[in-house]
Design an enzyme around this catalytic site. Structure first.
Site, short mmCIF file in Angstrom:
data_model
loop_
_atom_site.label_atom_id
_atom_site.label_comp_id
_atom_site.label_asym_id
_atom_site.label_seq_id
_atom_site.Cartn_x
_atom_site.Cartn_y
_atom_site.Cartn_z
N HIS A 102 1.28 -0.73 -1.87
CA HIS A 102 0.22 -0.54 -2.87
C HIS A 102 0.77 -0.44 -4.28
O HIS A 102 0.02 -0.60 -5.24
CB HIS A 102 -0.71 0.63 -2.49
CG HIS A 102 -0.20 2.00 -2.81
ND1 HIS A 102 0.40 2.81 -1.88
CD2 HIS A 102 -0.24 2.72 -3.95
CE1 HIS A 102 0.71 3.97 -2.43
NE2 HIS A 102 0.33 3.94 -3.70
N ASP A 122 3.24 0.79 4.53
CA ASP A 122 3.04 0.69 3.08
C ASP A 122 4.36 0.49 2.33
O ASP A 122 4.86 1.39 1.67
CB ASP A 122 2.32 1.97 2.60
CG ASP A 122 1.68 1.77 1.24
OD1 ASP A 122 2.01 0.79 0.55
OD2 ASP A 122 0.83 2.61 0.87
N SER A 146 4.28 7.91 -5.04
CA SER A 146 4.20 6.80 -4.11
C SER A 146 5.43 5.93 -4.25
O SER A 146 5.85 5.60 -5.36
CB SER A 146 2.95 5.97 -4.36
OG SER A 146 1.92 6.53 -3.63
N1 ARG Z 1 -3.94 7.34 -1.77
C1 ARG Z 1 -2.68 6.75 -2.10
C2 ARG Z 1 -2.32 7.00 -3.59
O1 ARG Z 1 -2.99 7.72 -4.24
C3 ARG Z 1 -2.62 5.33 -1.72
C4 ARG Z 1 -3.52 4.41 -2.49
C5 ARG Z 1 -3.45 2.98 -2.11
N2 ARG Z 1 -4.13 2.68 -0.87
C6 ARG Z 1 -5.43 2.33 -0.78
N3 ARG Z 1 -5.94 2.10 0.40
N4 ARG Z 1 -6.19 2.20 -1.84
O2 ARG Z 1 -1.90 6.20 -4.34
N1 ASP Z 2 -0.76 7.66 -3.22
C1 ASP Z 2 -0.21 8.36 -4.35
C2 ASP Z 2 0.59 7.45 -5.28
O1 ASP Z 2 0.34 6.28 -5.38
C3 ASP Z 2 0.58 9.53 -3.91
C4 ASP Z 2 -0.28 10.73 -3.79
O2 ASP Z 2 -1.18 10.92 -4.62
O3 ASP Z 2 -0.02 11.52 -2.88
O4 ASP Z 2 1.42 7.88 -6.04
#
Ligand code: ARG
Ligand code: ASP
Length: 710
Positions: free
Chosen positions: A83, A219, A645
């Site tokens: 991502h 990921d 991330s």
């Molecule tokens: N929640 C994670 C972060 O804040 C991953 C985001 C990307 N994944 C998604 N399905 N949108 O970045």
């Molecule tokens: N998914 C988040 C990021 O892209 C990490 C988090 O917020 O835990 O940095």
């Protein structure tokens, strides 16, 4: 009597006294070393951060300004999340070369894809410059004078250090302005895409599973950093060579057991652990729910069109992921804060603080602090709401924000040098090209109708931009806006940009979408921003004081500064958790779980045939766990946030165990309050990453570059 407050504190805030919470400054890690070693770490603080010899820090980068990456070979090979690489993968994708869907693997260096605009930053050194920055500052100073003095001191310090180094020099505040650190950094701008799995793997579970455990997302994506022949940063050139790092990470194939020590090394972006109760309450219970509601409605519209047309699905994939990520997270924050009684706990702490303040005369400067916070946040609320609607309802309309990119050009006059005009025109042509590549007008029209109706319903007339107050029928207004604006039409935009002269500026300025943009921005600038800035600056002063007070009140506590996009070490244990009464989550998931989730009719749960084949044949090679299964993801009690991330999660020997990519829904309030019982970060197991590279993609040549510890 004196002892009592401290005892109650222990009861209310056990989290403060145990590991788990805290994002530690690498150069000060010697203060955590003993605790880390007691928890199982077998290396030293000096192995993690040193300026005298190579250390793990030399392998960590800030990736693309928003994520973390790590170097895993002496040829500059870099791992980060799928991502995090997503936008770059998408830019190389089209219906013919759909790397999002099919993945991409460079089988040799020549096939690696340049990514203009992508950079990685290495931290070379950090220094404590608090004393020099605060030289000549005293507590009685007016805020503006203080800031001016701080700025002047920083300028002097930076100028002096710049004379002795070629690195980029900057100074950042920590502990809300109570301490300052100087950073020496180096930015590499030739970074190429080397590989990524298909989205069915890299994004498996998609937005449905996002922020949620159990998780089965592969990921990761792979890049390579290039340098000039001497190893220095250089813009893209065919002659550049792979960057040779001072250190790259070793990779462990052993996995981690429950209870094992683990740490994350990366770039957390922003946390606010020391806010007063009023602020947390406003964020979790007033602002976040509105953003969640508006974004949820936008996503419903995206979903409808994305399901109908594969082209639209690709066009809106990245936008959907971006909007959806915040939407889901803030929902979790509100739930977590309320479930965990976060506001009440903050109130209770403030009671203790106030008692401490009145306990001695020399604490007078803290006396009215909490009252002033209350007053400020009350005053701030309507403006904060106004800002929220400008950003989430007004500028969310793509047509309007795209028109806004032309605002400067619409203001040129016959006195503007044609050279300057040509420069803006050239950059706008590029902007227009990438905008129209991913623009689908029917979505934007529906979004605009929905958002403007919501805006009108929610905000009182004197808190709306002028154009809204003139609308009689929203649908009719939006249809006319879209029909009349040139910014929906690539040919018209390009025709105007070709040979643009100062006299053409009027056409831009008179476009109805530009007028909407100007009305929104004018309203924000003239009626909102000033209030937010003034109250914000006073809050910053209070916040700095409150931080200082908390540190004085708890002299034995080791405080960690809020995240501020600087390199940090956070540590804890590999462990599952109990999200609710009667439930316990295991700390890892396996390929088995991917098969359980498989559903060919649901986009997020389609399983790649090749992956299934490997699963059926149990063809895991050396990447299987000792239990014989293929581990996919695992959780740990390590304090992380956005920006982490792609960060490496490392074992007691500093070897790579996996890539951090998310947190569990139940604990997303950790940016405001960390609870070691329920806050968990989620990482993809490095063995799954290697398995996909090697067995799934047949890109074993990449594994050969890495240092694998069996
Ligand atoms: N929640 C994670 C972060 O804040 C991953 C985001 C990307 N994944 C998604 N399905 N949108 O970045
Ligand atoms: N998914 C988040 C990021 O892209 C990490 C988090 O917020 O835990 O940095």
């Amino acid at each position: 009597m004196k002892k009592l407050p401290f005892l109650t504190l222990l009861v209310l805030f056990p989290a403060f006294l145990f590991a788990g919470e805290g994002m530690w400054i690498p150069m000060l890690l010697q203060y955590n070393e003993k605790e880390m070693q007691e928890m199982g770490m077998r290396i030293t603080a000096d192995d993690i951060y040193s300026i005298n010899h190579s250390s793990l820090k030399d392998a960590i980068v800030l990736f693309g300004g928003g994520c973390t990456g790590e170097i895993v070979s002496d040829q500059g090979l870099l791992l980060t999340n799928h991502h995090c690489g997503y936008g770059y993968i998408q830019r190389h994708s089209s219906v013919e070369h759909d790397y999002l869907t099919n993945g991409f693997w460079a089988m040799n260096r020549d096939e690696e894809l340049p990514c203009p605009g992508l950079s990685v930053i290495f931290l070379r050194e950090m220094r404590d410059v608090t004393a020099q920055v605060l030289d000549g500052i005293d507590i009685e100073m007016a805020e503006a004078d203080r800031q001016a003095k701080v700025d002047a001191n920083i300028k002097k310090i930076v100028a002096a250090v710049e004379k002795e180094t070629a690195y980029k020099v900057s100074v950042k505040p920590f502990f809300l302005g109570n301490e300052y650190y100087l950073l020496l950094e180096e930015t590499y701008t030739d970074v190429r895409l080397v590989g990524c799995p298909p989205s069915n793997i890299g994004k498996f579970g998609g937005d449905t599973d996002n922020w949620v455990w159990p998780r089965h997302t592969g990921d990761f994506s792979i890049f390579r950093v290039y340098a000039d022949k001497d190893g220095h940063p250089a813009d893209y050139s065919h002659d550049n060579v792979p960057y040779k790092p001072a250190k790259h990470l070793d990779i462990s194939l052993k996995g981690a057991d429950e209870g094992d020590f683990a740490f994350v090394f990366g770039y957390p972006a922003r946390t606010s652990e020391y806010l007063p109760a009023v602020a947390v309450d406003q964020e979790a219970n007033v602002i976040d729910p509105i953003v969640v509601d508006l974004r949820g409605k936008v996503l419903d519209i995206y979903n409808k069109y994305q399901e109908q047309d594969p082209k639209v699905r690709i066009q809106y994939a990245s936008k959907h992921a971006g909007i959806g990520n915040g939407w889901k997270k803030w929902m979790g924050v509100t739930e977590g804060i309320n479930h965990f009684h976060g506001v009440e706990k903050k109130h209770a702490f403030e009671g203790e603080f106030q008692q401490w303040v009145v306990g001695a005369r020399n604490r007078y400067m803290y006396l009215d602090l909490l009252n002033q916070f209350k007053k400020n946040y009350k005053e701030l609320e309507p403006y904060q709401l106004a800002y929220t609607y400008v950003a989430e309802a007004g500028l969310r309309i793509e047509l309007v924000s795209f028109a806004g990119r032309f605002a400067k050009l619409s203001e040129v006059t016959k006195d503007t040098p044609q050279d300057d005009i040509d420069k803006s025109v050239a950059s706008l042509k590029t902007a227009a090209e990438s905008f129209f590549k991913d623009y689908y007008q029917p979505i934007d029209r529906d979004v605009a109708k929905m958002l403007l109706a919501e805006y009108l319903k929610a905000q009182p007339a004197d808190f709306r931009p002028a154009f809204l107050n003139d609308i009689k029928d929203v649908d009719d207004y939006v249809d006319k806006l879209f029909d009349k604006s040139m910014f929906t039409d690539e040919a018209k935009v390009n025709a105007l940009l070709d040979g643009f002269k100062a006299k053409d500026a009027k056409k831009l300025a008179n476009d109805p979408a530009m007028k909407v943009y100007q009305s929104l921005i004018g309203f924000f600038r003239n009626e909102v921003h000033g209030h937010i800035a003034a109250i914000g600056s006073d809050n910053a002063r209070l916040q700095r004081l409150y931080m200082k007070g908390q540190m004085e009140m708890q002299p034995d506590k080791r405080f960690s500064p809020d995240a501020n996009f600087t390199l940090r070490v956070t540590y804890g244990k590999v462990e599952g958790f109990k999200p609710k009464d009667g439930m316990k989550y295991k700390h890892f998931t396996t390929l088995e779980g991917i098969m359980q989730k498989e559903n060919p009719d649901i986009y997020d749960y389609v399983v790649e045939p090749r992956l299934k084949e490997l699963y059926i044949n149990k063809d895991y090679g050396r990447y299987a766990d000792k239990d014989g299964t293929m581990h996919v993801a695992f959780t740990a009690s390590v304090h992380t946030t956005g920006g982490n991330s792609g960060s490496p999660i490392l074992n007691a020997d500093g070897q790579l165990l996996g890539l951090n990519f998310d947190r569990c829904w139940e604990g997303t309030m950790s940016d405001l309050i960390y609870d070691p019982d329920i806050c968990r970060n989620i990482s993809v197991d490095i063995r799954y990453v290697l398995f996909i590279i090697d067995k799934f993609a047949g890109a074993g040549h990449l594994i050969d570059e890495m240092t694998i510890v069996e």
